[in-house]
Design a protein around this motif. Structure first.
Motif, short mmCIF file in Angstrom:
data_model
loop_
_atom_site.label_atom_id
_atom_site.label_comp_id
_atom_site.label_asym_id
_atom_site.label_seq_id
_atom_site.Cartn_x
_atom_site.Cartn_y
_atom_site.Cartn_z
N PHE A 69 43.92 36.69 86.15
CA PHE A 69 42.83 35.80 85.76
C PHE A 69 41.97 36.43 84.67
O PHE A 69 41.54 35.74 83.73
CB PHE A 69 41.98 35.42 86.98
CG PHE A 69 42.42 34.15 87.64
CD1 PHE A 69 41.60 33.04 87.64
CD2 PHE A 69 43.66 34.05 88.26
CE1 PHE A 69 42.00 31.85 88.25
CE2 PHE A 69 44.06 32.89 88.87
CZ PHE A 69 43.23 31.77 88.86
N ALA A 70 41.70 37.73 84.77
CA ALA A 70 40.90 38.42 83.75
C ALA A 70 41.63 38.43 82.40
O ALA A 70 41.02 38.20 81.35
CB ALA A 70 40.58 39.83 84.19
N LEU A 71 42.93 38.67 82.44
CA LEU A 71 43.71 38.64 81.20
C LEU A 71 43.75 37.24 80.61
O LEU A 71 43.70 37.06 79.38
CB LEU A 71 45.13 39.17 81.46
CG LEU A 71 45.22 40.65 81.83
CD1 LEU A 71 46.65 40.99 82.24
CD2 LEU A 71 44.74 41.52 80.70
N TRP A 72 43.85 36.23 81.47
CA TRP A 72 43.80 34.84 81.02
C TRP A 72 42.45 34.58 80.37
O TRP A 72 42.35 33.92 79.33
CB TRP A 72 44.05 33.92 82.21
CG TRP A 72 44.13 32.46 81.89
CD1 TRP A 72 44.55 31.87 80.73
CD2 TRP A 72 43.78 31.39 82.77
NE1 TRP A 72 44.49 30.51 80.83
CE2 TRP A 72 44.02 30.19 82.09
CE3 TRP A 72 43.31 31.34 84.07
CZ2 TRP A 72 43.78 28.95 82.66
CZ3 TRP A 72 43.09 30.10 84.64
CH2 TRP A 72 43.32 28.92 83.93
N GLY A 73 41.38 35.12 80.97
CA GLY A 73 40.05 34.99 80.39
C GLY A 73 39.98 35.61 79.00
O GLY A 73 39.35 35.06 78.09
N LEU A 74 40.62 36.75 78.83
CA LEU A 74 40.66 37.39 77.51
C LEU A 74 41.35 36.49 76.50
O LEU A 74 40.87 36.30 75.37
CB LEU A 74 41.35 38.75 77.59
CG LEU A 74 41.55 39.48 76.26
CD1 LEU A 74 40.22 39.75 75.58
CD2 LEU A 74 42.33 40.76 76.50
N SER A 75 42.47 35.89 76.89
CA SER A 75 43.18 34.96 75.99
C SER A 75 42.30 33.77 75.65
O SER A 75 42.26 33.32 74.50
CB SER A 75 44.47 34.47 76.64
OG SER A 75 45.37 35.53 76.81
#
Length: 148
Positions: A69-75
C-alpha cells in the motif's frame, strides 16, 4: 481530434470546457491526498480505509500488505505530481490525462476481477472505480469541446 489529445505543441492553453478543468483540479488534490495516506498511515490505509482484515493476517503478511500500500501511495504521488505539473505548465494535455484516468480505473476493475481480495466492507476505492470510469469519459468529452 488526435491533435487535441496529442498536440504538436504542448503549452498551458486549455481550450476545453471549464468543468473538465475544475474536475481535474479535484482529481489532482484527491490523488495527492490519497497517496500521502497510503504512504504515511500506520496501516497504509489497508485496514483503516480499505477494510482489509490485517488483524487476521500473520505479522509478516500484514507488513507485506502495508508495504505494498505504501509503494502504491508512492506511485500515486508521482502521478499526482505529474498532474500538478500539467495544471501549472501543460494544460493542453488535460484531454490525454482523462484517457489515462479512464485506463487506470478500468484496469483496476479488471484487476479486481482477476485477483479479488477479501475485505470486511466495500472499500471506498472499489466504489470509486465505478464512479471514475464514466466520469473520466464525460470529462474527456468536455475537455475536447472548444469553448466559444
Amino acid at each position: 481530434m488526435i491533435n487535441q489529445v496529442l498536440p504538436a505543441t504542448i503549452n498551458n492553453e486549455y481550450k476545453g470546457h471549464k468543468l473538465a478543468l475544475y474536475v481535474f483540479y479535484l482529481i489532482t488534490v484527491m490523488t495527492v491526498g490519497r497517496s500521502l495516506v497510503h504512504m504515511f498511515a500506520t496501516d497504509g490505509g489497508a485496514q483503516s480505509i480499505a477494510t482489509i482484515p490485517l488483524d487476521s493476517y500473520s505479522t509478516p503478511a500484514a507488513q507485506t500488505v502495508i508495504l505494498i500500500f505504501a509503494l502504491w501511495g508512492l506511485s500515486q504521488l508521482i502521478m499526482g505530481v505529474f498532474y500538478v505539473i500539467i495544471i501549472f505548465r501543460y494544460k493542453s494535455l488535460i484531454p490525454l490525462m482523462y484517457i489515462f484516468l479512464f485506463i487506470e480505473y478500468a484496469m483496476r476493475l479488471v484487476m479486481m476481477y482477476m485477483k479479488p481480495i477479501i475485505t470486511e466492507e466495500t472499500a471506498p476505492g472499489a466504489t470509486g472505480n465505478y464512479i471514475f470510469i464514466p466520469l473520466s469519459i464525460v470529462m474527456f468529452i468536455l475537455s475536447m469541446r472548444k469553448r466559444s
